[in-house]
Design an enzyme around this catalytic site. Structure first.
Site, PDB file in Angstrom:
ATOM      1  N   GLU A 130       8.354   1.439   1.607  1.00 24.01           N
ATOM      2  CA  GLU A 130       8.811   0.582   2.692  1.00 24.01           C
ATOM      3  C   GLU A 130       7.855  -0.585   2.910  1.00 24.01           C
ATOM      4  O   GLU A 130       8.279  -1.735   3.038  1.00 24.01           O
ATOM      5  CB  GLU A 130       8.943   1.382   3.995  1.00 24.01           C
ATOM      6  CG  GLU A 130       9.954   2.505   3.929  1.00 24.01           C
ATOM      7  CD  GLU A 130       9.376   3.860   3.526  1.00 24.01           C
ATOM      8  OE1 GLU A 130       9.899   4.888   4.001  1.00 24.01           O
ATOM      9  OE2 GLU A 130       8.406   3.892   2.725  1.00 24.01           O
ATOM     10  N   GLU A 181       1.282   5.678  -5.629  1.00 20.79           N
ATOM     11  CA  GLU A 181       0.223   6.618  -5.280  1.00 20.79           C
ATOM     12  C   GLU A 181      -1.077   6.274  -6.001  1.00 20.79           C
ATOM     13  O   GLU A 181      -1.095   5.463  -6.931  1.00 20.79           O
ATOM     14  CB  GLU A 181       0.647   8.045  -5.648  1.00 20.79           C
ATOM     15  CG  GLU A 181       1.799   8.554  -4.812  1.00 20.79           C
ATOM     16  CD  GLU A 181       2.201   9.976  -5.149  1.00 20.79           C
ATOM     17  OE1 GLU A 181       3.014  10.524  -4.398  1.00 20.79           O
ATOM     18  OE2 GLU A 181       1.729  10.548  -6.151  1.00 20.79           O
ATOM     19  N   CYS A 205       7.221   6.891   7.322  1.00 21.42           N
ATOM     20  CA  CYS A 205       6.062   7.516   7.962  1.00 21.42           C
ATOM     21  C   CYS A 205       5.600   6.663   9.141  1.00 21.42           C
ATOM     22  O   CYS A 205       6.090   5.555   9.360  1.00 21.42           O
ATOM     23  CB  CYS A 205       4.930   7.681   6.939  1.00 21.42           C
ATOM     24  SG  CYS A 205       4.108   6.130   6.498  1.00 21.42           S
TER      25      CYS A 205
END
Length: 163
Positions: free
Chosen positions: A75, A64, A112
């Site tokens: 991923e 992050e 996502c």
């Protein structure tokens, strides 16, 4: 007018012990990678491990950033690292684990949209499916046969004139 239903088959395992030894080891590598996640804002830690055709395992964890769009999912860290370190070597399996410092995660978290699109391009380029394994701290393990299963109607280079 024509209507079509698009779906896929998902295999659900009650326990990691129902998987093959190599799949269990790959999920364990993802869990180890998850411990290295840098997630001070969401406290949601994700680990990923990629098994390549040559037997190598490449890991990644979410990273992050205070400027949220600047972070990167586990991923893509793993898949991009595999592509950089082993160009042209096919990805066989992607294992993803997820957990939180704030609460128990009981259901696997799927990649996502950005990750699905990125992984899908690798799958399309290598012309073989990438199996996806998904596991949370508790609960079942999900197994998908291909990224194409969880990203139907994917955007690809053919839309850009590159057939």
């Amino acid at each position: 007018m024509e209507k079509k239903q698009i779906g896929f088959e998902l295999t659900i395992f009650e326990s990691i012990n129902e998987l093959s030894q190599s799949e269990q080891e790959l999920l364990q590598a993802a869990e180890q990678a998850q411990k290295n996640a840098y997630a001070p804002y969401s406290n949601f830690q994700v680990g990923a491990a990629v098994l390549l055709e040559n037997g190598e395992i490449v890991i990644g964890s979410n990273q992050e950033n205070a400027s949220y769009p600047s972070g990167l999912c586990a991923e893509r860290v793993a898949v991009f690292q595999a592509g950089a370190r082993y160009p042209g070597v096919a990805i066989k399996i992607l294992a993803v684990t997820a957990g939180s410092k704030d609460h128990v995660v009981n259901s696997p978290a799927a990649p996502c949209g950005n990750c699905r699109q990125s992984i899908m391009e690798y799958e399309q380029n290598q012309k073989t499916p990438i199996v996806i394994l998904l596991k949370a701290e508790k609960g079942p393990v999900f197994k998908c046969s291909s990224m194409a299963d969880i990203l139907p109607l994917a955007f690809n280079s053919s839309f850009l004139g590159d057939s």
